[in-house]
Design a protein around this motif. Structure first.
Motif, short mmCIF file in Angstrom:
data_model
loop_
_atom_site.label_atom_id
_atom_site.label_comp_id
_atom_site.label_asym_id
_atom_site.label_seq_id
_atom_site.Cartn_x
_atom_site.Cartn_y
_atom_site.Cartn_z
N TYR A 127 -30.61 -16.30 -30.00
CA TYR A 127 -29.03 -16.41 -29.41
C TYR A 127 -29.39 -17.61 -28.38
CZ TYR A 127 -25.01 -14.48 -27.61
OH TYR A 127 -23.17 -14.70 -27.09
N THR A 128 -30.19 -17.38 -27.80
CA THR A 128 -30.31 -18.28 -26.69
C THR A 128 -30.99 -20.10 -26.47
OG1 THR A 128 -32.19 -17.23 -25.98
CG2 THR A 128 -30.07 -16.75 -24.74
N ARG A 129 -31.86 -19.87 -27.58
CA ARG A 129 -32.74 -21.00 -27.43
C ARG A 129 -32.11 -22.80 -27.58
NH1 ARG A 129 -34.33 -19.13 -32.39
NH2 ARG A 129 -32.39 -21.24 -34.85
N PRO A 130 -32.19 -23.79 -26.93
CA PRO A 130 -31.67 -24.91 -27.09
C PRO A 130 -30.87 -25.52 -28.55
CG PRO A 130 -33.49 -25.21 -25.76
CD PRO A 130 -33.30 -24.42 -26.65
N ARG A 131 -29.83 -25.66 -29.13
CA ARG A 131 -29.20 -26.71 -30.14
C ARG A 131 -29.52 -28.12 -30.27
NH1 ARG A 131 -29.38 -20.92 -30.25
NH2 ARG A 131 -29.42 -19.97 -32.27
N ASP A 132 -29.30 -28.84 -30.87
CA ASP A 132 -29.78 -30.18 -31.30
C ASP A 132 -28.33 -30.75 -31.06
OD1 ASP A 132 -32.18 -30.15 -31.74
OD2 ASP A 132 -31.78 -29.93 -34.10
N TYR A 174 -23.97 -25.79 -31.20
CA TYR A 174 -24.37 -25.01 -31.05
C TYR A 174 -22.78 -23.81 -30.60
CZ TYR A 174 -23.51 -23.53 -25.03
OH TYR A 174 -22.86 -22.84 -24.26
N LEU A 175 -21.90 -24.84 -31.33
CA LEU A 175 -20.25 -23.62 -30.99
C LEU A 175 -19.89 -23.14 -32.37
CD1 LEU A 175 -17.93 -26.34 -30.49
CD2 LEU A 175 -19.42 -25.00 -28.60
N GLU A 176 -21.38 -22.85 -33.17
CA GLU A 176 -21.83 -22.59 -34.47
C GLU A 176 -22.04 -20.57 -33.71
OE1 GLU A 176 -20.90 -22.26 -37.48
OE2 GLU A 176 -20.32 -23.77 -37.25
N LEU A 177 -22.73 -20.41 -32.57
CA LEU A 177 -22.70 -19.41 -31.72
C LEU A 177 -21.60 -18.21 -32.32
CD1 LEU A 177 -26.08 -20.55 -30.56
CD2 LEU A 177 -25.84 -18.41 -32.25
N GLU A 203 -16.88 -34.33 -22.77
CA GLU A 203 -18.47 -33.29 -22.40
C GLU A 203 -19.21 -34.44 -23.39
OE1 GLU A 203 -19.79 -28.84 -24.01
OE2 GLU A 203 -17.78 -30.08 -24.33
N THR A 204 -19.09 -34.90 -24.32
CA THR A 204 -19.84 -35.98 -25.38
C THR A 204 -20.01 -37.17 -25.51
OG1 THR A 204 -19.00 -35.44 -27.04
CG2 THR A 204 -20.63 -33.62 -26.63
N THR A 205 -20.48 -37.62 -25.57
CA THR A 205 -20.47 -39.48 -25.91
C THR A 205 -18.91 -39.28 -27.25
OG1 THR A 205 -22.09 -39.95 -27.50
CG2 THR A 205 -21.93 -40.12 -25.19
N LYS A 251 -28.58 -27.30 -23.53
CA LYS A 251 -28.30 -26.12 -24.75
C LYS A 251 -27.98 -27.06 -25.27
CE LYS A 251 -30.36 -21.92 -22.58
NZ LYS A 251 -30.71 -21.65 -23.64
N THR A 252 -27.08 -28.61 -25.25
CA THR A 252 -26.43 -28.76 -26.45
C THR A 252 -27.08 -30.14 -27.52
OG1 THR A 252 -24.96 -29.84 -24.84
CG2 THR A 252 -23.95 -27.00 -25.80
N GLY A 253 -27.97 -30.31 -26.40
CA GLY A 253 -28.32 -31.77 -27.26
C GLY A 253 -27.72 -33.37 -25.91
N THR A 254 -27.13 -32.92 -25.24
CA THR A 254 -25.80 -33.81 -24.60
C THR A 254 -27.30 -34.47 -23.50
OG1 THR A 254 -24.01 -31.73 -24.93
CG2 THR A 254 -24.11 -34.64 -23.51
N MET A 255 -28.02 -33.45 -23.22
CA MET A 255 -29.21 -34.25 -21.88
C MET A 255 -29.83 -33.02 -22.02
SD MET A 255 -26.90 -34.10 -18.44
CE MET A 255 -25.69 -34.97 -17.91
N LYS A 256 -31.42 -34.68 -21.97
CA LYS A 256 -32.63 -34.26 -21.97
C LYS A 256 -33.33 -33.11 -20.75
CE LYS A 256 -32.79 -35.10 -26.33
NZ LYS A 256 -32.37 -33.45 -27.30
N ASP A 257 -32.75 -33.94 -19.67
CA ASP A 257 -33.51 -33.69 -18.67
C ASP A 257 -32.30 -33.28 -17.25
OD1 ASP A 257 -34.46 -33.90 -15.53
OD2 ASP A 257 -36.04 -34.16 -16.66
N ILE A 258 -32.18 -32.20 -16.77
CA ILE A 258 -30.72 -31.65 -16.04
C ILE A 258 -31.11 -32.98 -14.68
CG2 ILE A 258 -32.38 -30.24 -14.29
CD1 ILE A 258 -30.10 -28.13 -14.40
N ARG A 259 -31.81 -33.74 -14.53
CA ARG A 259 -31.36 -34.91 -13.65
C ARG A 259 -30.90 -35.98 -13.71
NH1 ARG A 259 -36.55 -33.30 -13.58
NH2 ARG A 259 -37.93 -32.27 -11.79
#
Length: 341
Positions: A45-50, A55-58, A201-203, A250-258
């Protein structure tokens, strides 16, 4: 002590994994056989998606169990956690009411049933022992027909439980129907509805055509990242970005929170407000104070910037009808008590 405002939380993604897992087992859902062990379900339920779409399928999993009968069960636990564990004084819940109606009914019957869903959510959100000022944002959806989305806007304008409308369903899917969504936002503004929207939100979700109709911007992170020239206009309109840090990992939009540091730095420099939000606290197994702490510990913002974002959340809250945030009210109260001694 309730102190914070949450402006971007989805009803479908707000159910924490243990509450959902227990419900699935108590109701003898087919999913309970798939996940007999809680730890396996939590990981799923909580793992990151690509991608955002994956992600929205959840959300469809949760929407299928959030019915007229079960919504009070989930919302009570949501409000309890928001008050006790997150110190929320204000909460806007957003969702697509059509997706909580009975799928066995015809489209017109489901449209009629949406008003019942809104009333159920509104009444269930008002829990005396957990006093939180709350309101609803109704989401149009990229995968619903025009007639349904227009009915959602009309319903929002008629309900005292609703403070605004939104568009959701993955911002990459708006392109072919962009004129339609512009029309619906024009319609919403004609009804004096407040507006936000999942864009930038996304490119693939960059639609400057929608920006003039939004009072707040759902996510909006690609504006400072890809189109910073728009920030001046965003600031002029007084629009606020609803930034949800954990979501982008979680959505693969970014790889690092920084990577968010540039978002905050450019927005602060341009005078654009940011409200820090959770988006889907249940899917992330993350609460709002953790989002604050994460941004601080990764040196993305400092305490002054955090305070500014917390103030902005109340200032841009669609249904917060007070001039001050709760912390300021408490400070004034304490000064009055000290002066009386």
């Amino acid at each position: 002590m309730a102190l914070y405002a949450e402006l971007h939380r989805h009803l479908g993604g707000s159910v924490v994994p243990r509450v959902l897992w227990r419900y699935l087992h108590r109701s003898e859902s087919d999913l309970s056989a798939r996940f007999p062990d809680y730890s396996e379900f939590e990981d799923f339920y909580t793992r990151p998606r690509d991608t955002l779409d994956e992600y929205l399928e959840l959300h469809t999993l949760v929407e299928s169990v959030q019915t007229a009968e079960t919504l009070p069960y989930f919302i009570y636990r949501l409000m309890r956690g928001a008050y006790i564990f997150e110190n929320l004084a204000y909460l806007e819940l957003r969702y697509t009411p059509f997706l909580r109606t009975d799928a066995q009914l015809s489209q017109s019957q489901r449209i009629d049933q949406m008003a019942e869903i809104v009333q159920i959510v509104g009444e269930a959100s008002r829990v005396k022992e957990y006093p939180i000022v709350s309101s609803q944002i109704l989401c149009m959806h990229s995968r619903l027909p025009y007639e349904v989305n227009r009915a959602i806007v009309a319903l929002a304008a008629q309900s005292d439980y609703v403070c605004a409308i939104d568009v959701a369903g993955g911002d990459a899917h708006y392109a072919e129907r962009l004129d339609e969504f512009v029309e619906l936002y024009v319609y919403a503004r004609s009804l004096n509805l407040k507006t936000t929207g999942h864009v930038y939100e996304t490119t693939e979700g960059c639609y400057p055509e929608l920006l003039p109709y939004l009072m707040r911007i759902g996510h909006g992170i690609q504006i400072p990242l890809l189109q910073p020239h728009l920030l001046k206009e965003v600031a002029r309109r007084g629009q606020c970005l609803e930034v949800c840090p954990t979501t982008y990992l979680k959505t693969g939009t970014m790889k690092d929170i920084r990577q968010l540091k540039q978002v905050f730095d450019r927005c602060f420099d341009a005078g654009v407000d940011i409200a820090i939000c959770t988006d889907n606290a249940g899917l992330h197994n993350v609460r709002l104070p953790f989002e604050y702490e994460s941004l601080l510990t990764h040196d993305i913002i400092g305490f002054e910037e955090l305070q500014a974002c917390q103030d902005a959340a109340f200032r841009h809250a669609f249904a917060w009808n007070y001039a001050q945030r709760p912390a300021s009210m408490l400070t004034s109260l304490l000064k009055t008590e000290v002066g009386a001694i």
